[in-house]
Every structure is written in structure tokens, then in C-alpha cells.
Write an enzyme that holds these catalytic residues in place. Structure first.
Site, PDB file in Angstrom:
ATOM      1  N   ASP A 180      13.332  40.747 114.667  1.00 10.96           N
ATOM      2  CA  ASP A 180      14.778  40.567 114.566  1.00 10.96           C
ATOM      3  C   ASP A 180      15.401  41.957 114.563  1.00 10.96           C
ATOM      4  O   ASP A 180      15.257  42.702 113.592  1.00 10.96           O
ATOM      5  CB  ASP A 180      15.168  39.814 113.294  1.00 10.96           C
ATOM      6  CG  ASP A 180      16.630  39.382 113.293  1.00 10.96           C
ATOM      7  OD1 ASP A 180      17.473  40.172 113.773  1.00 10.96           O
ATOM      8  OD2 ASP A 180      16.930  38.272 112.808  1.00 10.96           O
ATOM      9  N   ARG A 241      17.405  26.227 119.115  1.00 12.19           N
ATOM     10  CA  ARG A 241      18.222  25.739 120.214  1.00 12.19           C
ATOM     11  C   ARG A 241      17.337  25.549 121.442  1.00 12.19           C
ATOM     12  O   ARG A 241      16.520  26.412 121.768  1.00 12.19           O
ATOM     13  CB  ARG A 241      19.357  26.728 120.534  1.00 12.19           C
ATOM     14  CG  ARG A 241      20.487  26.708 119.504  1.00 12.19           C
ATOM     15  CD  ARG A 241      21.305  25.424 119.633  1.00 12.19           C
ATOM     16  NE  ARG A 241      22.425  25.360 118.704  1.00 12.19           N
ATOM     17  CZ  ARG A 241      22.400  24.746 117.531  1.00 12.19           C
ATOM     18  NH1 ARG A 241      21.271  24.180 117.105  1.00 12.19           N
ATOM     19  NH2 ARG A 241      23.478  24.689 116.774  1.00 12.19           N
ATOM     20  N   GLU A 270      20.008  17.487 125.987  1.00 14.45           N
ATOM     21  CA  GLU A 270      19.813  16.429 124.994  1.00 14.45           C
ATOM     22  C   GLU A 270      20.807  15.295 125.212  1.00 14.45           C
ATOM     23  O   GLU A 270      21.995  15.572 125.466  1.00 14.45           O
ATOM     24  CB  GLU A 270      19.964  17.005 123.580  1.00 14.45           C
ATOM     25  CG  GLU A 270      18.905  18.032 123.245  1.00 14.45           C
ATOM     26  CD  GLU A 270      19.023  18.586 121.829  1.00 14.45           C
ATOM     27  OE1 GLU A 270      19.880  18.100 121.061  1.00 14.45           O
ATOM     28  OE2 GLU A 270      18.265  19.506 121.477  1.00 14.45           O
ATOM     29  N   HIS A 289      15.729  16.162 117.774  1.00 14.80           N
ATOM     30  CA  HIS A 289      16.714  16.998 117.075  1.00 14.80           C
ATOM     31  C   HIS A 289      17.024  16.394 115.695  1.00 14.80           C
ATOM     32  O   HIS A 289      18.187  16.162 115.342  1.00 14.80           O
ATOM     33  CB  HIS A 289      18.004  17.144 117.904  1.00 14.80           C
ATOM     34  CG  HIS A 289      18.771  18.394 117.574  1.00 14.80           C
ATOM     35  ND1 HIS A 289      19.480  19.102 118.500  1.00 14.80           N
ATOM     36  CD2 HIS A 289      18.927  19.069 116.391  1.00 14.80           C
ATOM     37  CE1 HIS A 289      20.059  20.154 117.921  1.00 14.80           C
ATOM     38  NE2 HIS A 289      19.729  20.154 116.649  1.00 14.80           N
TER      39      HIS A 289
END
Length: 329
Positions: A180, A241, A270, A289
Site C-alpha cells: 500500500d 471490487r 454484477e 457479493h
């Protein structure tokens, strides 16, 4: 018959799939706001429903620049969730509209689901379950399975959910590394996590878990190139995501055994297309999801989204403001 109360403000829910909206109403009444619940299916329907709204709450609807420019007096837009990639934040900021999310809901749920997918992949639970139900009682179809303890988990992104995943993974005996660029090595070290660059993470991790927002920089972050840099015994987990992964390339990676398997709770599109090639594979687990869900998390979500709007209507700065640039405009 008693007259309906005349409220000072109007808040519109553009779309939502909850059984009741009593929690939202209770929060919004504190700001003297009425609530209108819609199920908008198009941009035009959103514009018609929300044109005179003081606040919006959205679940799946796309709040485009055209929608935002049609809002005559909107002060805030809240999304039921953490990610806000369905809202044109730049346009909202230009129009001095607060964007509000719910950053601390479902942390336990998503981190639990991430660990569940990782365990199911490593232990090949779905493959074995399907085999038994087809009359096959033979552990050898799952070989090789490697011991979980002492595996290395690689986290891509190190926000709140990733931190929780790191704690839970370490309880199973995994070591944890993370990539990160926005989090320092000293902060990661507080959670017993080693900061590495992406290339090192791809090369070293036995399990890679994605915890990133969807932006123009992160879309298709995982393609054929990244899969070929992973171990052929490694698994990739995505509860973030869908478009973080290019599914066409993931299918190649799984089919050609460049990697061992995948666990997804999100998809590029989706609901997932029933003809999606990933559905033909037995080395992938896909859930619809659902990682965010528990009865408790839904209550937190509904209450917190409405609270953010109520704060804005009362003239306060929402506690979960996303576009802090709006304060400078």
C-alpha cells in the site's frame, strides 16, 4: 385524520433492497427531514425523483455528472457502503455537495468472508463437497493441499478491512505482508505486517487478498502479467471490487494453472453473466457479493448512511465525509 407533518427537508432514497426504512426515518427526523423511497432504474428516473431533494441516499444507482447537475438544492449524497465509485465525486465537489459513505460498517463481516474464502480455497472445500454430492468419496482428487500454518498472506491495500484480515490470519499462523503506497512501514509494523512492493508480494505470497477502492489507477490491476508473477500454488481472493481483476485473464490463469485457485465475492459485471467462463472452472469459488452481510451490519449501514445526511442538513460537517476538498470550495 391528522395532517401530515410539514418537514423542512426532503431526502430521497434512489434505490435500495431493504425490508424497512424505519432506521433512516428515525435519523432523518432529527434534522426535520421527510423520506421518499424510490426504486429508480435509470438516470432519467433518478433525475425526476431527486430534482428537488435536499439529500440523496443511494445503494447501487450511478450518480453521474448529469444527475448531479440536475439537483437544485442537494446538500449531501450518502452511499449505503464503503466504496463511492458509483458517484461522480468531482462533479459533486464542484457543486458543493457532500459525499458521505459508511467506512466502518461490515468490517467484521468482510474480513470474516475473506478468511472463509481463503480457507475454503486452500482446503479445496467446494471441490470436495461437489465431488461427494456426485458420489465420489476420494480425498486424492484434491491433491495437493498444503498446510495453512506458516503460509504467507499478501494484502493489496491496507485499510481497515485489510487490518482486520491480518489479525485474523495471524491467529491461524500465517505471516502477513502488504502493499500500500499510502501506508508507512512503521504503521504496518504495529499490526505485525511487513511492507513490500507489489512485485515482492506477487512473488512471495501464498494467498493474495485485494482490499482496494476502484479507481482509474486500480481498475484491472491484476491482469495476465500479475498472474504470471504469482506462485503456481498461490490463491487470489477478492472481496473488494470486481474490476480490480481482469476476468478474461483470470480465466487464463486458472485454466492454465498459472495459479492454484481463486475466491471471489465480486465480479466485473454484477450479477455475473451465467455464460461467464469462470463458472465452468472447479478451482474457483464465487459468492454473490455477500461479504458485507449480516443482520447487524445492515442495521449499522442504514442508520449510518442516514446519519450522514442528517448531519449535513443540520449544518454540520458529516463525520464520514469523503470529498474533503468540498470544504475548501
Amino acid at each position: 385524520m391528522a395532517n401530515k407533518k410539514n418537514y423542512k427537508f426532503k431526502v430521497v432514497i434512489t434505490d435500495a433492497e431493504y425490508k424497512s426504512f424505519d432506521l433512516e426515518r428515525k435519523e432523518l427526523e432529527k434534522a426535520d427531514a421527510d423520506l421518499l423511497v424510490c426504486q429508480c432504474k435509470s438516470e432519467d428516473e433518478i433525475i425526476e425523483a431527486a430534482k428537488d431533494a435536499d439529500g440523496l441516499i443511494v445503494q447501487y444507482a450511478s450518480i453521474t455528472r448529469r444527475v448531479i447537475e440536475s439537483l437544485k438544492k442537494c446538500k449531501a449524497i450518502a452511499r449505503y457502503g464503503i466504496g463511492v465509485d458509483s458517484i461522480d465525486i468531482e462533479a459533486a465537489t464542484e457543486h458543493k455537495i457532500y459525499i458521505v459513505n459508511v467506512p466502518e460498517y461490515c468490517l467484521d463481516e468482510v474480513s470474516d468472508h475473506t478468511i472463509a474464502l481463503a480457507l475454503a480455497c486452500v482446503r479445496k472445500v467446494a471441490m470436495l463437497d461437489n465431488a461427494v454430492k456426485k458420489g465420489m468419496w476420494d480425498y486424492k482428487i484434491s491433491t495437493p493441499i498444503f498446510r495453512l500454518r506458516n503460509m504467507k498472506l499478501g494484502l493489496v491495500g491496507f485499510g481497515n478491512i485489510a487490518r482486520m484480515v491480518s489479525h485474523k490470519a495471524q491467529a491461524f499462523g500465517l505471516s502477513v505482508i502488504a502493499y500500500d503506497p499510502y501506508i508507512s512501514s512503521s504503521v504496518m509494523a504495529q499490526d505485525n505486517v511487513r511492507k513490500v512492493n507489489l512485485e515482492v508480494l506477487l512473488a512471495e505470497a501464498d494467498i493474495i487478498s485485494l482490499h482496494l477502492p476502484l479507481t482509474k489507477d486500480t481498475k484491472y490491476m491484476f491482469t495476465e502479467k500479475e498472474f504470471k508473477l504469482m506462485k503456481d500454488t498461490a490463491f487470489i481472493i477478492n472481496t473488494g471490487r470486481g474490476p480490480l481483476i481482469k476476468e478474461e485473464d483470470l480465466y487464463k490463469a486458472l485454466s492454465a494453472n498459472w495459479i492454484a485457485g481463486a475466491g471471489l465475492d465480486v465480479a466485473e459485471k454484477e450479477p455475473i453473466d451465467p455464460n461467464n467462463n469462470l463458472l465452468k472452472l472447479n478451482n474457483i469459488i464465487i459468492t454473490p457479493h455477500v461479504a458485507f452481510y449480516s443482520e447487524e451490519s445492515l442495521r449499522d449501514l442504514q442508520r449510518s448512511a442516514a446519519k450522514g445526511i442528517a448531519q449535513a442538513l443540520k449544518g454540520e460537517i458529516p463525520s464520514s465525509l469523503v470529498n474533503k476538498e468540498v470544504l475548501k470550495s
